[in-house]
Design an enzyme around this catalytic site. Structure first.
Site, short mmCIF file in Angstrom:
data_model
loop_
_atom_site.label_atom_id
_atom_site.label_comp_id
_atom_site.label_asym_id
_atom_site.label_seq_id
_atom_site.Cartn_x
_atom_site.Cartn_y
_atom_site.Cartn_z
N TYR A 1 -13.59 7.57 -12.75
CA TYR A 1 -13.43 6.38 -11.92
C TYR A 1 -14.14 5.18 -12.55
CZ TYR A 1 -13.81 3.29 -7.83
OH TYR A 1 -13.76 2.23 -6.96
N ASP B 1 0.86 -1.18 0.00
CA ASP B 1 0.00 0.00 0.00
C ASP B 1 0.90 1.23 0.00
OD1 ASP B 1 -1.95 2.09 0.84
OD2 ASP B 1 -3.25 0.36 1.25
#
Length: 326
Positions: free
Chosen positions: A150, A32
């Protein structure tokens, strides 16, 4: 022991998935870049010898190549998320979502790894055929509006994943997440439930965007990660796409009232026009978003089991603890 790699594993859903997999006997590695994830989400897992993490961007080929070579299965959750974040940073949204998924798929193909990829209900766009089924047509908005970047980027991810499956036989499973809520979710990127909870606990006005009559379905994150885990355990799901979400609808105004009641709050509820909320003229929202979960029920017998009241209580308890610690 199955070795799992979770991209975006310090995020809201990813951290809960990591906990679920560890409890099921997996060895878990998280990657991450902490753009929206947080180290505190995985803090409780760090002492576990079967858990490890890397703070890095998934587009770093050297790191991702090593991590994929050392795993048996990949859960690809890393993405730019949140309406506010998407509108403010459309370049990042497109580059991370498409470029990151392309990198993961290429590397998974190199080592022939099983991969599960998170997509989104946003792909359905402005569709008006309810409930949304996995093979329904999609209807997106104009490319001039970053609101749709998106959905478009995640649709490309799906096309690319299916292409890898069909052309080179990569064992891919895709799932579209509908509104997922629970502890650890933050409101700063536009997520509605944590924003409402924070306002309610502070006795501040709860801001409902639009007219409040838009309908949504909210699934508990623990139910959602159970679905993801079970999809991974079933080889028959390879090459398929599944909706994951609750099919119990509630209006946003009803949601605000419910959260206010569960928090025993004195907050007022006020309507805020979309243009004011997002500083974007002509912002478009969906009136309804409800999934059909027939396909996933048939495949693995999954259905959400946590009532919304209970989920909201979990979130309230989480934020009360956070406020106490602050």
């Amino acid at each position: 022991m199955i070795r799992a790699l979770i991209t975006g594993g310090a995020g809201f859903v990813g951290s809960h998935l990591a906990e679920r997999l560890l409890a099921s006997g997996y060895q878990v590695t998280v990657i991450d870049n902490l753009s929206t994830g947080q180290l505190r989400n995985i803090q409780c897992m760090m002492p576990d010898p079967n858990f490890s993490y890397a703070v890095e961007d998934i587009r770093n080929i050297h790191v991702i190549d090593r991590l994929v070579s050392e795993c048996d299965i990949i859960f690809h959750l890393a993405a730019a998320v949140g309406v506010r974040n998407i509108i403010d940073r459309p370049i990042n949204t497109i580059e991370v979502n498409i470029g990151g998924t392309e990198m993961i798929l290429k590397t998974a193909s190199r080592y022939r790894r099983r991969i599960l990829i998170a997509s989104t209900s946003e792909v359905y766009g402005k569709g008006v055929k309810f409930p949304f089924r996995e093979d329904d047509d999609t209807l997106s908005g104009p490319t001039r509006r970053s609101r749709w970047s998106y959905a478009a980027s995640k649709a490309i991810d799906e096309f690319l994943a299916f292409a890898y499956h069909e052309e080179v036989g990569l064992p891919v499973t895709l799932f579209r997440l509908f509104n997922t809520v629970g502890p650890r979710q933050v409101g700063q990127y536009g997520m509605v439930v944590p924003r409402f909870v924070r306002w309610a606990l502070a006795n501040e006005a709860i801001q409902v965007y639009g007219d409040g009559e838009q309908q949504r379905c909210f699934a508990n994150v623990h139910d959602v990660v159970r679905a993801i885990h079970d999809l991974a355990e079933c080889d028959a799901t390879i090459g398929e796409l599944y909706n994951i979400g609750s099919d119990a609808e509630i209006s946003i105004m009803q949601l605000a009232e419910l959260i206010r009641d569960r928090a025993d709050s004195a907050s007022d509820i006020e309507l805020v026009p979309y243009e004011q909320a997002y500083q974007q003229a002509g912002f478009e929202d969906f009136r309804r978003r409800v999934p059909s979960i027939d396909k996933i029920q048939s495949a693995i017998g999954w259905a959400p089991s946590t009532p919304l009241n209970e989920t909201i209580d979990q979130i309230i308890a989480y934020y009360q603890t956070e406020m106490y610690q602050d």
